[in-house]
Design a protein around this motif. Structure first.
Motif, mmCIF file in Angstrom:
data_model
loop_
_atom_site.group_PDB
_atom_site.id
_atom_site.type_symbol
_atom_site.label_atom_id
_atom_site.label_comp_id
_atom_site.label_asym_id
_atom_site.label_seq_id
_atom_site.Cartn_x
_atom_site.Cartn_y
_atom_site.Cartn_z
ATOM 1 N N LEU A 82 10.092 -5.287 3.666
ATOM 2 C CA LEU A 82 9.032 -4.485 3.067
ATOM 3 C C LEU A 82 8.477 -5.282 1.896
ATOM 4 C CD1 LEU A 82 7.837 -1.510 3.175
ATOM 5 C CD2 LEU A 82 9.378 -1.034 1.277
ATOM 6 N N ALA A 83 7.156 -5.428 1.859
ATOM 7 C CA ALA A 83 6.494 -6.116 0.749
ATOM 8 C C ALA A 83 5.512 -5.153 0.115
ATOM 9 C CB ALA A 83 5.765 -7.365 1.247
ATOM 10 N N TRP A 84 5.267 -5.331 -1.166
ATOM 11 C CA TRP A 84 4.342 -4.455 -1.864
ATOM 12 C C TRP A 84 3.716 -5.181 -3.032
ATOM 13 C CZ3 TRP A 84 9.559 -4.422 -2.241
ATOM 14 C CH2 TRP A 84 10.119 -4.538 -3.515
ATOM 15 N N ASN A 85 2.571 -4.705 -3.421
ATOM 16 C CA ASN A 85 1.997 -5.049 -4.717
ATOM 17 C C ASN A 85 0.948 -4.029 -5.063
ATOM 18 O OD1 ASN A 85 -0.086 -5.933 -3.121
ATOM 19 N ND2 ASN A 85 -0.149 -7.987 -3.937
ATOM 20 N N GLY A 91 -3.751 0.433 -10.924
ATOM 21 C CA GLY A 91 -4.518 0.934 -9.787
ATOM 22 C C GLY A 91 -3.629 1.156 -8.577
ATOM 23 N N PRO A 92 -4.238 1.498 -7.443
ATOM 24 C CA PRO A 92 -3.460 1.707 -6.225
ATOM 25 C C PRO A 92 -2.874 0.402 -5.712
ATOM 26 C CG PRO A 92 -5.799 1.772 -5.749
ATOM 27 C CD PRO A 92 -5.669 1.672 -7.241
ATOM 28 N N GLY A 93 -2.007 0.510 -4.717
ATOM 29 C CA GLY A 93 -1.379 -0.675 -4.155
ATOM 30 C C GLY A 93 -1.080 -0.494 -2.685
ATOM 31 N N LEU A 94 -0.354 -1.468 -2.135
ATOM 32 C CA LEU A 94 -0.056 -1.491 -0.704
ATOM 33 C C LEU A 94 1.416 -1.776 -0.441
ATOM 34 C CD1 LEU A 94 -2.923 -3.813 0.573
ATOM 35 C CD2 LEU A 94 -2.805 -1.334 0.758
ATOM 36 N N PHE A 95 1.920 -1.198 0.626
ATOM 37 C CA PHE A 95 3.184 -1.594 1.234
ATOM 38 C C PHE A 95 2.860 -2.163 2.601
ATOM 39 C CE2 PHE A 95 5.092 1.830 -1.430
ATOM 40 C CZ PHE A 95 6.058 1.071 -2.050
ATOM 41 N N ARG A 112 4.931 -11.035 4.299
ATOM 42 C CA ARG A 112 4.029 -11.617 3.290
ATOM 43 C C ARG A 112 2.637 -11.869 3.887
ATOM 44 N NH1 ARG A 112 6.242 -13.374 -1.521
ATOM 45 N NH2 ARG A 112 8.522 -13.362 -1.634
ATOM 46 N N GLU A 113 2.599 -12.349 5.133
ATOM 47 C CA GLU A 113 1.307 -12.559 5.801
ATOM 48 C C GLU A 113 0.567 -11.233 5.994
ATOM 49 O OE1 GLU A 113 2.356 -14.567 9.425
ATOM 50 O OE2 GLU A 113 2.518 -16.524 8.430
ATOM 51 N N GLY A 114 1.280 -10.197 6.386
ATOM 52 C CA GLY A 114 0.666 -8.887 6.572
ATOM 53 C C GLY A 114 0.123 -8.330 5.272
ATOM 54 N N LEU A 115 0.896 -8.456 4.201
ATOM 55 C CA LEU A 115 0.442 -7.975 2.900
ATOM 56 C C LEU A 115 -0.819 -8.715 2.468
ATOM 57 C CD1 LEU A 115 1.030 -6.049 0.529
ATOM 58 C CD2 LEU A 115 2.357 -7.908 -0.496
ATOM 59 N N ALA A 116 -0.838 -10.022 2.654
ATOM 60 C CA ALA A 116 -2.030 -10.806 2.290
ATOM 61 C C ALA A 116 -3.240 -10.361 3.098
ATOM 62 C CB ALA A 116 -1.761 -12.298 2.497
ATOM 63 N N ARG A 122 -9.354 -5.246 0.947
ATOM 64 C CA ARG A 122 -9.650 -4.398 -0.202
ATOM 65 C C ARG A 122 -10.260 -5.210 -1.334
ATOM 66 N NH1 ARG A 122 -5.739 -2.686 2.933
ATOM 67 N NH2 ARG A 122 -5.571 -0.454 3.282
ATOM 68 N N ASP A 123 -11.110 -4.552 -2.061
ATOM 69 C CA ASP A 123 -11.782 -5.191 -3.195
ATOM 70 C C ASP A 123 -11.020 -4.871 -4.478
ATOM 71 O OD1 ASP A 123 -13.689 -6.626 -4.576
ATOM 72 O OD2 ASP A 123 -15.014 -4.891 -4.821
ATOM 73 N N TRP A 124 -9.716 -5.196 -4.480
ATOM 74 C CA TRP A 124 -8.861 -4.944 -5.623
ATOM 75 C C TRP A 124 -8.279 -6.267 -6.089
ATOM 76 C CZ3 TRP A 124 -5.356 -0.888 -2.753
ATOM 77 C CH2 TRP A 124 -6.099 0.247 -2.429
ATOM 78 N N GLU A 125 -7.996 -6.380 -7.360
ATOM 79 C CA GLU A 125 -7.271 -7.535 -7.880
ATOM 80 C C GLU A 125 -5.800 -7.147 -7.951
ATOM 81 O OE1 GLU A 125 -6.925 -10.256 -11.907
ATOM 82 O OE2 GLU A 125 -8.670 -8.961 -11.640
ATOM 83 N N PHE A 126 -4.938 -7.921 -7.268
ATOM 84 C CA PHE A 126 -3.540 -7.546 -7.111
ATOM 85 C C PHE A 126 -2.606 -8.315 -8.043
ATOM 86 C CE2 PHE A 126 -5.277 -6.166 -3.060
ATOM 87 C CZ PHE A 126 -4.628 -4.966 -2.859
ATOM 88 N N THR A 127 -1.488 -7.670 -8.367
ATOM 89 C CA THR A 127 -0.392 -8.308 -9.087
ATOM 90 C C THR A 127 0.430 -9.136 -8.096
ATOM 91 O OG1 THR A 127 1.042 -6.411 -8.678
ATOM 92 C CG2 THR A 127 -0.269 -6.385 -10.722
ATOM 93 N N GLU A 128 1.449 -9.811 -8.586
ATOM 94 C CA GLU A 128 2.348 -10.566 -7.712
ATOM 95 C C GLU A 128 3.132 -9.592 -6.818
ATOM 96 O OE1 GLU A 128 2.873 -13.945 -7.253
ATOM 97 O OE2 GLU A 128 0.980 -13.995 -8.376
#
Length: 159
Positions: A82-85, A91-95, A112-116, A122-128
């Motif tokens: 499971l990956a998330w950021n 803001g919101p995030g993804l798993f 990691r490929e799926g998360l990317a 999405r037009d969001w700026e993500f954390t690590e």
């Protein structure tokens, strides 16, 4: 605001369901009715990788989860990831989740490929990103399960 906890476990047993139940017990959530949701983290919700869940309420209640799960007959290896950021500024995030009859490295690469790919939509700026991987080898004549779950808050009455 409730916390989303990332938990994981793996186990072997004589049946597929028994190995899954034992893996959930290792993650601390064997006494709940799991309800799966897709993969969006609500804004302003902290995510913590804890390994084993604390007490989340009475047995038999509903628990909302995003689940990566693999079960197979031995001999063989199963892995779940499971990956998330989250987006910056709370803001919101993804798993993203993946699992299969494969090794740790393969499921980690795939998640990691799926998360990317999800980030690209999405037009969001993500954390690590954060990543949790669980893997387990089954002996011949046994089933094995590996699970990694994001548990949303605490349990709710099902009735």
């Amino acid at each position: 605001m409730s916390t989303i906890r990332v938990v994981w476990g793996s186990a072997s047993a004589p049946t597929a369901m028994a190995s899954y139940d034992a893996a959930l017990a290792e993650a601390g959530i064997e006494n709940y009715n799991l309800v799966s949701v897709s993969s969006v983290i609500p804004a302003e919700t902290p995510v913590e990788a804890v390994g084993t869940a604390p007490d989340l309420g009475p047995a038999g209640e509903r628990l909302t989860v995003v689940e990566a799960r693999a079960t197979a007959a031995g001999p063989g290896r199963v892995s779940a990831a499971l990956a998330w950021n989250q987006s910056v500024d709370d803001g919101p995030g993804l798993f993203y989740e993946t699992a299969g009859e494969t090794d740790r490295e393969d499921v980690e690469r795939r998640v990691r490929e799926g998360l990317a790919a999800g980030q690209d939509l999405r037009d969001w700026e993500f954390t690590e990103p954060g990543v949790a991987v669980e893997s387990h080898q089954a002996d011949p004549g046994q089933y094995t399960s590996a699970v990694v779950l994001a548990v949303y808050g605490e349990s709710d009455p099902i009735l």
